[in-house]
Write a protein that holds these residues in place. Structure first.
Motif, short mmCIF file in Angstrom:
data_model
loop_
_atom_site.label_atom_id
_atom_site.label_comp_id
_atom_site.label_asym_id
_atom_site.label_seq_id
_atom_site.Cartn_x
_atom_site.Cartn_y
_atom_site.Cartn_z
N MET A 1 0.96 -1.04 -0.15
CA MET A 1 0.14 0.27 0.17
C MET A 1 0.89 1.30 -0.11
N ASN A 2 2.23 0.95 -0.18
CA ASN A 2 3.40 2.30 -0.06
C ASN A 2 3.87 3.19 -1.44
N THR A 3 3.30 2.41 -2.76
CA THR A 3 2.86 3.23 -3.69
C THR A 3 1.97 4.00 -3.78
N PRO A 4 0.46 3.96 -3.45
CA PRO A 4 -0.67 4.58 -3.79
C PRO A 4 0.25 5.37 -2.56
N VAL A 5 0.30 5.57 -1.26
CA VAL A 5 0.21 6.68 -0.51
C VAL A 5 1.16 7.79 -1.29
N ARG A 6 2.40 7.08 -1.29
CA ARG A 6 3.88 7.59 -2.36
C ARG A 6 2.89 9.17 -3.44
N ARG A 7 2.41 7.86 -4.14
CA ARG A 7 1.56 8.78 -5.51
C ARG A 7 0.88 9.90 -4.51
N ILE A 8 -0.34 9.44 -3.80
CA ILE A 8 -0.87 11.02 -3.49
C ILE A 8 -0.28 11.19 -2.96
N ALA A 9 1.07 11.41 -2.33
CA ALA A 9 2.38 12.53 -1.46
C ALA A 9 2.27 13.49 -2.86
N VAL A 10 3.03 13.22 -4.18
CA VAL A 10 3.11 13.62 -5.26
C VAL A 10 1.84 14.06 -5.62
N VAL A 12 -0.45 15.89 -3.63
CA VAL A 12 -0.14 17.14 -2.39
C VAL A 12 0.58 18.04 -3.19
#
Lengths: 483, 496
Positions: A1-10, A12
């Motif tokens: 689930m870290n890939t989508p978190v990183r993408r959401i961070a991008v 943001v």
């Protein structure tokens, strides 16, 4: 689930970059445009927040700011509001600025380029920045004399110093009180403005420089005469002067004032024609010289040229392409010839100054808050209107007009006065405009003047330039010569 | 299982204290400057104010030292700085209103709300020992969220202020339940999605390259979404429905990793918004005020025109690059300068420079939340941390984007900066949640599971701590998160 978190961070980060871009757009790229938006009261508030410099006439402030306890900080007031209204203009929270308040705004607020060092000084010494004071060329005595002589009649008076171009008086009637427009109560200001704006007498219009320009009538004969003299005629040249001049190519005719005859035998000298303001002689002269020669001479007096004193002056005009009857009418200042009172004063001033027309100006000195001179007017030759010989001959002819012609009412005891009257037809049912332009003393000119009284003023249909406008000019001459 | 040499992860509470002092200096300095620049002297209560803010910051700092020693050290100082700068600006606007004989005490009330917010955050940190406890309340959270959303519609309770029926009047106080609903909904989404993510991802028909979930899996979420969209229609609140929708789409994506969902969601919302603009005049007016803000008739139209928006832009333009300075501008010329338009007020007095600094602070806050989501080992924590961090960032985007005319203006308030109790309380709770989750994200795994004498629940079977920043690394295969939580629940039950 870290890939989508990183993408959401991008995502943001991208959102915030967009916000930073938007903020930069508003506060940097678009800022100047937003600050200049006329609906932006903030700019006005900021301006009001600074001490605005006074407008000074004859050493006395006629427009000044005093601190008040409201959001604007300062209240603008006009010491002799109606007298100087058309020179100072007004400074309103609701309706912006006019007159000198507008034309010299950057000097009055202290934001002009020429005040750069003064601002640096303020910054270093920690002094509250102040606008500079703007001193006008207007002479209070002359202004008062002109306003008093014009009285309640609609019209305008302009007086110039022919040697420098300084405006000594600028009166437009009816006038208004700028104090009622400078208030901070927007409702009251709105009402006052609406009332003034709706007034059919148009008190807000500065007739001297920016009204609906007037037909100059017989005062335009000065231009004809100048053109003729420049073309080689002399004051003693005989001009054809029939009692009635049929206009070529039409059934219309031109007659003289009151149906009078200009001279015996149907001819008259140019000197005599100007003295009696002979219409047929000048109409014929205009036809002989041609529209182009008349227009060229008019332009040499400043017709058609933009002018700022620094109030914007409406250009006077001579018709573009008149046919023969129109040319004849134009030569006597009718048809589509239009002039401002300032323009006619400039004609007299050029004659008075030996053919050199000085650039008219209203601001004499600009002083910073510590009374140091920041700017000082330096008189400039605007253009050469005619040769010196022509100017001298024309001046002599104009003296004749006042000594024994149509302009005797402008005589000042002990002074040789030069002038020319005009009675301009407007519409059939309205009384004519009464004109006078001239200068005094004829040998050492100190003042050139133009007067217009709309629709005959108090005299109504009986009005002529000599009867209505000349006495006002005399009052101005006397005021200047009494200094 | 652990193959990396163990790193000593430091709690970094000292760093937090240092940053906190900096943030307090910023807040109290701003407050002092407002007084000096407006009235020429320091505000009368500057000592009390400074002490109060320091106490509030230090209380939370101490709570963290005791209850969440490994919590992220940047989040608290960033929040205090934002809250403090907001307070200074609200005080500045109080002074501006007072100069116009309109005495307000927004700052005093906001200070009280701040104290309450910090207290609430402390309570959350003390009571909620482990964020995974919240997972047990998944469906409770759903019900609470829905009730909060529809509360303003209850006759006699809800009130309409400035055209939007999003307020509840309780004992003389006006509250915006939607601010709290977003937390409840985040908890629900996290709990529901972490349980159903596999079925959502794998089961269901595939239509035209787009993988659709089964209706019965998606059901509860659709209900919540429909309810939150109803907010737009019945409560006339464009901002809140946009916020709920953003939260919904982001968390769905976090759980399923399907980009097509985002595309579909945006299409749905875009279509819905266009339809709303056609059907509801108040939505259409907002679009008009955005697109034709500078037209004279739109500018002068009231209510519903662009006057407020454009006046805000004038204010920001007046500030320019470096701002007018505290107390030197005229932010009070914009309606709601202390709440909806506080960003324009700050843009005017602190300039583009100050506004960018504030945005960066928010960005740091949001990204710390995202970092927490990456670091935490359980799926529920990841979804919750990612969700609430995103909702804070998204709220900033909607507010600042609206004020700078990037997007249509909505009625949301800027987290921590804007005047308003509900928003402040809710956002302090969100910060407490992120802090709580970040504690378990950064805490080193115990040397031996189930160490005796530990007074804390075992944070779980994560891999060893990652190098450097103290955040653990997630191995990334789908089964683990689920498993961790299950084991934890088992532990809890065993302890009970």
């Amino acid at each position: 689930m870290n890939t989508p978190v990183r993408r959401i961070a991008v995502v943001v980060i991208a959102m915030f970059l967009a916000l930073m871009g938007a903020a930069t757009w508003v506060q940097y790229v678009q800022a100047a445009q937003l600050n200049a938006d006329p609906r932006n009261v903030r700019t006005l508030y900021r301006e009001y927040d600074n001490f605005r410099g006074p407008v000074v006439v004859g050493g006395e402030p006629v427009a000044s700011s005093t601190p008040v306890d409201d959001p604007f900080g300062f209240q603008r007031s006009y010491a002799q509001g109606p007298l100087y209204a058309h020179a100072t203009g007004f400074y309103s929270v609701v309706f912006g600025r006019t007159g000198i308040e507008r034309a010299a705004n950057e000097l009055l607020t202290g934001s002009a380029d020429s005040l750069f060092w003064s601002r640096i000084e303020d910054l270093v010494t920690g002094r509250q920045p102040q606008g500079s004071s703007v001193e006008l060329t207007i002479d209070p005595a002359v202004q008062q004399a002109a306003a008093a002589a014009l009285g309640s009649q609609r019209g305008a008076v302009v007086a110039l110093d022919p040697r420098t171009g300084a405006v000594l008086a600028m009166v437009s009637s009816p006038t208004y009180d700028p104090n009622v427009l400078a208030g901070h109560d927007t409702t009251a200001v709105n009402e006052a403005y609406r009332a003034l704006d709706a007034d059919p007498a148009e008190p807000l219009v500065n007739r001297a420089i920016a009204g609906d320009t007037y037909p100059p009538g017989s005062t335009f004969k000065l231009v004809d005469a100048a053109a003729a003299l420049e073309a080689g005629l002399t004051p003693d040249s005989e001009l054809a002067a029939p009692d009635v001049l049929p206009l070529p190519g039409s059934s219309a005719t031109i007659g003289n004032f009151g149906g009078a005859s200009c001279g015996p035998g149907g001819t008259v000298t140019m000197r005599e024609a100007l003295r009696t303001s002979c219409n047929t002689a000048f109409a014929q002269l205009g036809l002989d010289l041609g529209a182009d020669a008349l227009r060229e001479q008019a332009q040499r007096f400043g017709f058609g040229a933009p002018l700022s004193i620094p109030l914007t002056v409406v250009p006077s005009r001579f018709p573009e392409d008149p046919d023969a009857p129109q040319t004849a009418l134009s030569a006597i200042g009718q048809y589509d010839v239009r002039a401002t009172p300032l323009q006619m004063a400039m004609v007299s001033a050029a004659i008075a100054n030996g053919g050199e027309q000085m650039e008219p100006y209203l601001i004499s000195t600009v002083r910073s808050a510590d009374l140091e001179v920041v700017e000082e007017a330096s008189p400039d030759v605007l253009r050469t209107s005619m040769s010196q010989a022509t100017a001298q001959a024309l001046a002599e002819m104009m003296v004749g007009v006042v000594e024994s012609g149509t302009g005797t009412a402008a005589q000042v005891p002990g002074v040789r006065v030069a002038g020319k009257t005009g009675t301009a037809q407007t519409t059939d049912d309205a009384a004519p405009h009464a004109w006078f332009t001239g200068f005094a003393p004829a040998d050492d000119p100190q003042v050139a003047v133009a007067v217009i009284v709309e629709n005959g003023g108090d005299a109504g249909n009986e009005a002529t330039g000599g009867r209505v406008a000349a006495p006002i000019a005399r009052a101005v001459f006397e005021a200047v010569l009494a200094r | 299982m652990v193959t990396v040499a163990p790193h000593r992860v430091r709690p970094r509470r000292g760093v937090e204290l240092g940053l906190l002092v900096l943030a307090l200096a910023l807040a109290v300095g701003a407050y002092a400057l407002v007084g000096l620049n407006v009235t020429g002297e320091l505000p009368g209560n500057i000592a009390g104010y400074g002490a109060g803010m320091a106490v509030l910051g230090l209380v939370l700092h101490v709570v963290l030292r005791l209850r969440a020693p490994y919590a992220d050290p940047v989040i608290l100082p960033a929040t205090i700085a934002l809250n403090g700068i907001g307070l200074a600006m609200i005080y500045r606007i109080d002074l501006a209103y007072a100069a116009r004989d309109n005495v307000t005490a927004f700052a005093t009330r906001q200070l009280a709300w701040t104290a309450l917010g910090v207290l609430l955050a402390s309570v959350v940190l003390v009571v909620l020992r482990d964020h995974r406890t919240l997972r047990r309340y998944t469906y409770t959270a759903m019900v609470v969220g829905l009730v909060l959303v529809v509360l303003p519609l209850v006759p006699g309770l809800g009130t309409t202020i400035n055209g939007a029926r999003i307020w509840v009047r309780l004992g003389g106080m006006s509250l915006q339940p939607a601010e709290f609903a977003k937390i409840a909904l985040a908890v629900f989404f996290a709990g529901y999605l972490v349980t159903h993510r596999e079925t959502l991802t794998l089961a269901g028909p595939r239509i035209g390259g787009l993988h659709l979930p089964r209706v019965r899996d998606l059901g509860p979420i659709l209900v919540v979404w429909a309810c939150s969209l109803a907010v737009l229609v019945f409560e006339r609140d464009l901002g809140t429905s946009l916020l709920f929708f953003g939260l919904f789409v982001a968390m769905l994506y976090l759980a399923t990793e399907r980009t097509s969902w985002i595309a579909l969601g945006m299409l749905l919302f875009g279509g819905g918004a266009l339809l709303a603009a056609q059907v509801f005049p108040h939505v259409d007016a907002r679009f008009d005020a955005w697109l034709h803000a500078f037209d004279d008739d739109v500018f002068n139209q009231s209510p519903g025109g662009s006057g407020q928006l454009v006046r805000g832009l004038y204010g920001m333009a007046n500030g320019g690059l470096f701002g007018t300075g505290w107390g030197q501008g005229r932010p009070d010329l914009v309606p709601f300068a202390e709440s909806d338009f506080i960003v324009a007020s700050l843009g005017e007095e602190l300039g583009l420079t100050g506004l960018l600094a504030l945005l960066v602070t928010y960005l740091v806050l949001a990204e710390r939340g995202m970092r927490t989501a990456i670091g935490v080992r359980d799926g529920f924590g990841k979804l919750l941390a990612g969700g609430v961090a995103f909702v804070v960032a998204f709220q900033c985007f909607v507010v600042v984007g609206g004020v700078t005319r990037l997007i249509p203006l909505t009625g949301l308030t800027m987290p921590f900066l804007a005047y308003g109790g509900s928003s402040l309380l809710a956002n302090w709770v969100i910060v407490a949640l992120i802090l709580r989750i970040s504690d378990s994200a950064r805490r080193p795994a115990p040397a031996a599971p189930g160490r005796p004498g530990s007074d804390r629940p075992d944070p779980g079977h994560g891999p060893g701590p990652g190098p450097g920043d103290g955040y653990g690394r997630d191995p990334g295969h789908p089964g683990t998160d689920h498993q961790d939580t299950e084991i934890l629940t088992g532990l809890k039950e065993a302890r009970g």
